[in-house]
Design an enzyme around this catalytic site. Structure first.
Site, PDB file in Angstrom:
ATOM      1  N   VAL A 158      53.662-111.761 -31.282  1.00 35.99           N
ATOM      2  CA  VAL A 158      52.250-111.808 -30.876  1.00 35.99           C
ATOM      3  C   VAL A 158      51.952-110.682 -29.884  1.00 35.99           C
ATOM      4  CG1 VAL A 158      50.571-113.159 -29.579  1.00 35.99           C
ATOM      5  CG2 VAL A 158      51.919-114.232 -31.362  1.00 35.99           C
ATOM      6  N   ALA A 159      52.906-110.456 -28.961  1.00 34.59           N
ATOM      7  CA  ALA A 159      52.662-109.425 -27.958  1.00 34.59           C
ATOM      8  C   ALA A 159      52.703-108.030 -28.578  1.00 34.59           C
ATOM      9  CB  ALA A 159      53.718-109.527 -26.860  1.00 34.59           C
TER      10      ALA A 159
ATOM     11  N   GLU B 116      47.111-106.354 -32.582  1.00 32.44           N
ATOM     12  CA  GLU B 116      46.022-106.952 -33.366  1.00 32.44           C
ATOM     13  C   GLU B 116      44.654-106.505 -32.851  1.00 32.44           C
ATOM     14  OE1 GLU B 116      48.017-108.645 -31.360  1.00 32.44           O
ATOM     15  OE2 GLU B 116      46.605-109.283 -29.820  1.00 32.44           O
TER      16      GLU B 116
ATOM     17  N   ASP C  78      16.742 -76.533 -37.462  1.00 30.91           N
ATOM     18  CA  ASP C  78      15.380 -76.023 -37.627  1.00 30.91           C
ATOM     19  C   ASP C  78      15.002 -75.254 -36.384  1.00 30.91           C
ATOM     20  OD1 ASP C  78      14.942 -77.162 -40.030  1.00 30.91           O
ATOM     21  OD2 ASP C  78      13.932 -78.944 -39.261  1.00 30.91           O
TER      22      ASP C  78
ATOM     23  N   ASP D 246      13.010 -82.501 -41.134  1.00 27.35           N
ATOM     24  CA  ASP D 246      11.955 -83.454 -40.805  1.00 27.35           C
ATOM     25  C   ASP D 246      11.132 -83.858 -42.019  1.00 27.35           C
ATOM     26  OD1 ASP D 246      10.881 -80.926 -40.982  1.00 27.35           O
ATOM     27  OD2 ASP D 246      10.196 -80.832 -38.906  1.00 27.35           O
TER      28      ASP D 246
ATOM     29  N   ASP E  44      13.322 -82.244 -47.117  1.00 26.92           N
ATOM     30  CA  ASP E  44      14.614 -81.946 -46.488  1.00 26.92           C
ATOM     31  C   ASP E  44      15.673 -82.989 -46.808  1.00 26.92           C
ATOM     32  OD1 ASP E  44      13.622 -79.706 -45.275  1.00 26.92           O
ATOM     33  OD2 ASP E  44      13.076 -80.721 -43.419  1.00 26.92           O
TER      34      ASP E  44
ATOM     35  N   ASN F  69      53.625-101.306 -26.697  1.00 25.11           N
ATOM     36  CA  ASN F  69      54.186-102.347 -27.559  1.00 25.11           C
ATOM     37  C   ASN F  69      55.592-101.979 -28.013  1.00 25.11           C
ATOM     38  OD1 ASN F  69      51.782-103.506 -27.178  1.00 25.11           O
ATOM     39  ND2 ASN F  69      51.167-103.634 -29.316  1.00 25.11           N
TER      40      ASN F  69
ATOM     41  N   GLU G 279      57.922-102.843 -25.308  1.00 26.07           N
ATOM     42  CA  GLU G 279      58.204-104.287 -25.225  1.00 26.07           C
ATOM     43  C   GLU G 279      59.236-104.708 -26.275  1.00 26.07           C
ATOM     44  OE1 GLU G 279      54.312-106.073 -25.638  1.00 26.07           O
ATOM     45  OE2 GLU G 279      53.594-104.943 -23.907  1.00 26.07           O
TER      46      GLU G 279
ATOM     47  N   ASN H  73      51.733-108.971 -22.248  1.00 28.11           N
ATOM     48  CA  ASN H  73      50.686-108.686 -23.226  1.00 28.11           C
ATOM     49  C   ASN H  73      49.301-108.879 -22.620  1.00 28.11           C
ATOM     50  OD1 ASN H  73      49.749-108.100 -25.846  1.00 28.11           O
ATOM     51  ND2 ASN H  73      49.417-110.284 -26.227  1.00 28.11           N
TER      52      ASN H  73
ATOM     53  N   THR I 273      48.568-106.173 -19.703  1.00 27.51           N
ATOM     54  CA  THR I 273      48.496-104.729 -19.969  1.00 27.51           C
ATOM     55  C   THR I 273      47.687-104.351 -21.201  1.00 27.51           C
ATOM     56  OG1 THR I 273      50.547-104.823 -21.228  1.00 27.51           O
ATOM     57  CG2 THR I 273      50.733-104.311 -18.885  1.00 27.51           C
ATOM     58  N   ASP I 274      47.622-105.236 -22.194  1.00 27.84           N
ATOM     59  CA  ASP I 274      46.993-104.831 -23.459  1.00 27.84           C
ATOM     60  C   ASP I 274      45.473-104.879 -23.450  1.00 27.84           C
ATOM     61  OD1 ASP I 274      49.257-104.191 -24.722  1.00 27.84           O
ATOM     62  OD2 ASP I 274      48.949-105.498 -26.455  1.00 27.84           O
TER      63      ASP I 274
HETATM   64  P1  ATP Z   1      10.913 -74.652 -39.005  1.00 25.55           P
HETATM   65  O1  ATP Z   1      11.402 -74.708 -40.418  1.00 25.55           O
HETATM   66  O2  ATP Z   1      11.893 -74.119 -38.065  1.00 25.55           O
HETATM   67  O3  ATP Z   1      10.307 -75.923 -38.536  1.00 25.55           O
HETATM   68  P2  ATP Z   1       8.358 -73.567 -39.409  1.00 25.55           P
HETATM   69  O4  ATP Z   1       7.647 -74.654 -38.716  1.00 25.55           O
HETATM   70  O5  ATP Z   1       7.802 -72.213 -39.203  1.00 25.55           O
HETATM   71  O6  ATP Z   1       9.824 -73.501 -39.008  1.00 25.55           O
HETATM   72  P3  ATP Z   1       7.345 -74.596 -41.803  1.00 25.55           P
HETATM   73  O7  ATP Z   1       6.743 -75.731 -41.097  1.00 25.55           O
HETATM   74  O8  ATP Z   1       7.950 -74.793 -43.138  1.00 25.55           O
HETATM   75  O9  ATP Z   1       8.436 -73.893 -40.936  1.00 25.55           O
HETATM   76  O10 ATP Z   1       6.231 -73.471 -41.906  1.00 25.55           O
HETATM   77  C1  ATP Z   1       6.433 -72.306 -42.649  1.00 25.55           C
HETATM   78  C2  ATP Z   1       5.218 -71.408 -42.548  1.00 25.55           C
HETATM   79  O11 ATP Z   1       4.097 -72.101 -43.086  1.00 25.55           O
HETATM   80  C3  ATP Z   1       4.853 -71.075 -41.109  1.00 25.55           C
HETATM   81  O12 ATP Z   1       5.485 -69.922 -40.673  1.00 25.55           O
HETATM   82  C4  ATP Z   1       3.342 -70.882 -41.204  1.00 25.55           C
HETATM   83  O13 ATP Z   1       3.032 -69.557 -41.594  1.00 25.55           O
HETATM   84  C5  ATP Z   1       2.939 -71.826 -42.318  1.00 25.55           C
HETATM   85  N1  ATP Z   1       2.428 -73.078 -41.767  1.00 25.55           N
HETATM   86  C6  ATP Z   1       3.044 -73.892 -40.883  1.00 25.55           C
HETATM   87  N2  ATP Z   1       2.289 -74.948 -40.600  1.00 25.55           N
HETATM   88  C7  ATP Z   1       1.172 -74.838 -41.329  1.00 25.55           C
HETATM   89  C8  ATP Z   1       0.003 -75.646 -41.491  1.00 25.55           C
HETATM   90  N3  ATP Z   1      -0.153 -76.780 -40.848  1.00 25.55           N
HETATM   91  N4  ATP Z   1      -0.953 -75.201 -42.329  1.00 25.55           N
HETATM   92  C9  ATP Z   1      -0.795 -74.057 -43.018  1.00 25.55           C
HETATM   93  N5  ATP Z   1       0.277 -73.268 -42.910  1.00 25.55           N
HETATM   94  C10 ATP Z   1       1.262 -73.638 -42.071  1.00 25.55           C
END
Ligand code: ATP
Length: 849
Positions: free
Chosen positions: A257-258, A262, A304, A591, A595, A657, A660, A685, A688-689
């Site tokens: 057991v010691a 586990e 990004d 984001d 992506d 262990n 021991e 056990n 220390t354990d």
């Molecule tokens: P990251 O990828 O680092 O976030 P980012 O924000 O520049 O960079 P996107 O958001 O894909 O990348 O934008 C790409 C391009 O699109 C920008 O450089 C800009 O010229 C254009 N853009 C960004 N936001 C808008 C928007 N709300 N309306 C119209 N064009 C936009």
């Protein structure tokens, strides 16, 4: 559009509350939770513990009642310790689950608010955008270009167009918005939704087993067998030598057991869970426990730019129009109502007209709010400007197309306004509006504009252009042809001040920071250079260049690249694959909804807590609560710390262990009396354990943890000499304990005193060794003792326990010990400390050299 926004009130909070009472929460019923009592009982769910209980009861009936009771008490205390650990783990996992809970945007009391999706109720009006997970079933009230993925329900992963038409106007919980946007009125929630019918299909996010834990589970099984064999041997030899049968049986079982570690898998979970809550304090929410292990292996961070490396505090600085560049800090901008309309009306920002402060009145993407703030300081003027306009059609922004368009009706007349990346708009424009006149957009003019864009981007300005047209307003992508170019603006988005240090930290830790952005090559390069991510333009690759490379060529090239500019989300997937092909362990941030595939493909997919969509969050293994690059680096550091700590307590537990088992095994091998009684083994056990091992799991990092190269992912937990360390140190603990016993015998001390001597030596050896386990590279002299107060506390408790069973008469009677005198203590300290001192001197000299 603006007018409509004002009309929508949604439910009042009071009404929502009433409805919640009658309809319940918007939740799918969960599997029943394991009760606290069950967790406690599960501590006894171990074959060896049952054998020990059985053996104890038998020995109790046959004689030593006090021994039997003490052993049972020790078993219960051990179970309580195990229970506390497991309960704490469950609680912190629960807390994480509730943090990762989905949210949604609804109208309540006339305002847009973000609420936890479980508080959504029937009648609520939800705002949907690309990337959102639909929080409950409902009917569409309003939508543009809405396309959803219903594969969760239908199994088919094709986008389905939705509209106000009868058969197309229903949306279902759990499906996701791929494109477009809309307003949804909720008609069913929780178990009454379509999803509720198939509730079990919903994946549970946290229940994945950590591979490390799995490996330790199987290692545990091998160790169990090994221990049982050795303990059986000790028992049989003892019996053959004429020792009492029950005494030897109890000894063998106590030793098993010691010695069986586990607690190992449980402590791994505790260490992972504690690490996860520490990471949360530093703004990273780990969604999958195994990710913690992988974090320490990351060799490439793909990040990004906007909002992660930069502050996402965008301010327009320069404007190009009428063939000239205006600097907003110095020059007065000439009136250009078309540019103003493009930037204000082709804009998805939401406004709160009740708020006087313009900074607080705008909700939306900072790129878009910056455009409004460039023209308006007063919200009432913005209200007046937009009051006669109504958006009748739009093609939403998409980071693949890098532009967006709207058709707006104003005083009965319709116009189209477009904004987006300058080169995208130039491609689609045939005319240019300059000084009040529309002219053909000539090749020379285009070149002049491109030169201005280049010059602004070289100064790290982010460029966004405007265009419009009044005719041929097709409700399709044809809309974006033959545009009239108006001009463009350049905005600054300063780098986050903390990122430079984080980049340096990465480099020292052998991790390569990579910038991936949709922005212009020059803007990306200027910012990356400022942050020391890259030095030369040769280290920048654009989306266009990626297009012409094969996957093989890209993976050859990728190791030289530090910045990927003007890329689309689909390029991200190829970039991740290319790095992985080179053997890198890659983290990728994202984001937008597009992506998600790259995030899934990466070893660690990271989504943005603030700007991220539900779909990316669900695809990711970690969420950055503050969208900040530094948080990624902190999380990697924490990942390394956790892994190191797991190695620390594995080293500690196994060498102790081994010590021991070896003490008892060697004694029986050389026909010596047993150096410890069963009850003493169980005491070792207990002392220390438990606590010291847990405290090791909370150890602060070695000062040079971010000066080491990333760990190989294939590397086993015992790599880099850990097995040797455990074997050597464990054997030495065993041998020295036995020697201390022999020394006692040699002096002719009583068996009780000799056993007390070996008991104290064994306990003290382990309590000294625990400090050695704090670092694999540094000696005890270099480790600051009080940086881990938990460990100091745990060791103090263990020493107090040892002193108590030696000097409190009632306890020493139970544990069959004697009070050691000063000379005997010197012996104990010599045998328990000598190896640690020699080893530390060796390490100290090695490090100094
Ligand atoms: P990251 O990828 O680092 O976030 P980012 O924000 O520049 O960079 P996107 O958001 O894909 O990348 O934008 C790409 C391009 O699109 C920008 O450089 C800009 O010229 C254009 N853009 C960004 N936001 C808008 C928007 N709300 N309306 C119209 N064009 C936009």
């Amino acid at each position: 559009m603006v007018e409509e926004k004002k009309l929508i009130k949604g439910l009042s909070s009071k009404d929502a509350e009433k409805r919640q009472k009658s309809f319940g929460l918007n939740e799918l019923s969960e599997k029943k939770k394991i009760s606290m009592f069950k967790i406690f009982l599960s501590q006894f769910n171990d074959f060896m513990v049952w054998v020990l209980i059985g053996a104890t009861i038998i020995s109790g009936i046959m004689g030593e009642k006090a021994d039997a009771i003490t052993i049972l008490i020790i078993i219960i205390i051990n179970a309580i310790l195990g229970f506390v650990q497991e309960y704490k783990t469950e609680k912190s996992l629960d807390a994480l689950k509730s943090l990762a809970a989905p949210t949604c945007k609804v109208y309540r009391d006339g305002n847009i608010t973000v609420i936890n999706a479980k508080y959504l109720t029937v009648g609520d009006i939800v705002i949907l955008e690309a990337g959102d997970r639909i929080p409950a079933d409902g009917e569409i009230l309003e939508c543009t270009s809405l396309m959803v993925d219903e594969s969760l329900l239908t199994g088919e992963s094709v986008g389905i167009s939705k509209s106000l038409r009868e058969n197309e106007n229903s949306l279902y919980m759990g499906t996701t918005v791929l494109k477009g946007k809309g307003l949804l009125q909720i008609t069913a929630i929780g178990m009454n939704t379509k999803m509720g019918e198939i509730a079990n299909l919903l994946q549970d996010i946290e229940d994945e087993k950590s591979p490390l834990k799995e490996r330790l589970d199987s290692l545990g099984k091998i160790l169990v067998i090994l221990c049982i064999v050795i303990c059986a041997l000790v028992t049989v030899v003892g019996i053959l030598r004429g020792n009492e049968l029950t005494e030897m049986f109890l000894l063998g079982v106590s030793l098993a057991v010691a010695a069986i570690p586990e607690g190992l898998p449980a402590i791994v979970t505790v260490a992972l869970a504690l690490g996860v809550s520490r990471m949360l304090k530093k703004n990273s929410l780990v969604r999958k426990l195994p990710a913690v292990e992988t974090l320490g292996c990351i060799s490439v961070i793909c990040s990004d730019k906007t909002g992660t490396l930069t502050q996402n505090k965008i301010t327009v600085k320069e404007v190009y129009m009428n063939g000239k560049v205006y600097n907003l800090d110095k020059d007065i901008l000439p009136q250009n109502s078309l540019m103003m309309k493009s930037f204000i009306l082709c804009n998805d920002c939401n406004y709160d007209f009740n708020e006087r402060n313009i900074d607080k009145a705008l909700y939306g993407d900072p790129t878009e709010t910056a455009l409004i703030k460039m023209y308006f300081k007063d919200i009432n003027l913005l209200k007046a400007f937009t009051s006669n306009t109504r958006r009748v059609y739009d093609i939403p922004f998409d980071s693949n197309r890098k532009m967006m368009s709207v058709i707006v009706r104003e005083n009965g007349k319709e116009s189209c306004y477009v904004k987006g990346a300058p080169e995208k708009l130039l491609e689609r424009s045939s005319y240019i509006y300059e000084n009040g006149r529309i002219k053909p957009l000539t090749y020379q003019k285009k070149q002049q504009i491109i030169a201005s864009v280049n010059s602004m981007s070289e100064r790290a300005l982010r460029c966004l252009a405007a265009a419009y047209k009044d005719e041929s307003l097709e409700r399709s992508e044809e809309l974006e042809k033959n545009l009239i170019f108006i001009g463009f603006v350049g905005s600054i988005d300063p780098p986050r001040p903390e990122v430079k240090d984080a980049v340096l930290k990465c480099k020292l830790a052998g991790i390569r920071p990579i910038m991936i952005t949709g922005d212009h090559k020059n803007t990306a390069f200027a910012i990356a250079k400022d942050l020391n991510i890259c030095n030369t333009l040769e280290q920048v690759l654009t989306g266009e260049e990626i297009e012409v490379l094969s996957d093989k060529e890209l993976s050859k090239m990728v190791t030289k690249i530090r910045v990927f500019a003007r890329v689309s989300p689909n390029h991200k997937l190829r970039i991740v694959k290319a790095f992985r092909k080179n053997g890198h362990i890659v983290s990728m941030t994202g984001d937008g909804v597009n992506d998600a595939p790259a995030i899934k493909e990466a070893d660690i997919g990271i989504s943005m807590g603030i700007s991220g969509t539900d779909v990316t969050k669900e695809a990711s293994s970690m969420i950055l609560m503050d969208d900040n690059f530094r948080t990624i680096v902190d999380a990697i550091e924490e990942g390394r710390v956790i892994y190191d700590n797991i190695r620390k307590f594995i080293r500690y537990l196994l060498s102790c262990n081994l010590g021991e088992v070896l003490t008892m095994f060697l004694a029986s091998l050389f026909y010596l009396p047993n150096p410890l009684s069963p009850i003493q083994i169980l005491f070792v056990n207990l002392a220390t354990d438990g606590l010291p091992a847990i405290a090791l799991g909370m150890d602060p990092p070695d000062s040079d943890i971010m000066r080491q190269r990333p760990r190989e992912k294939s590397e086993g937990i015992f790599a880099r000499g850990l097995t040797e360390k455990i074997l050597v140190r464990g054997s030495l603990i065993g041998i020295l304990t036995l020697i201390s016993f022999l020394v006692g015998m040699n002096y002719g001390w009583s068996l009780e005193t000799c056993r007390t001597l070996s008991l104290a030596t064994l306990v003290m050896s382990q309590l000294i060794h625990v400090f050695e386990c704090r670092s694999e590279r540094h000696s005890i002299f270099e480790i600051k003792l009080f940086t881990n107060p938990f460990l100091v506390g745990a060791v103090a408790i263990s020493i107090t326990m040892l002193v108590a069973i030696l000097y409190v008469p009632a306890l020493s009677a139970i544990f069959h010990t004697t009070a050691l005198n000063f000379g005997q203590w010197l012996l104990v300290l010599f045998f328990s400390g000598i190896i640690a001192i020699i080893n530390s001197i060796y390490l100290y000299i090695k490090v100094k050299r």
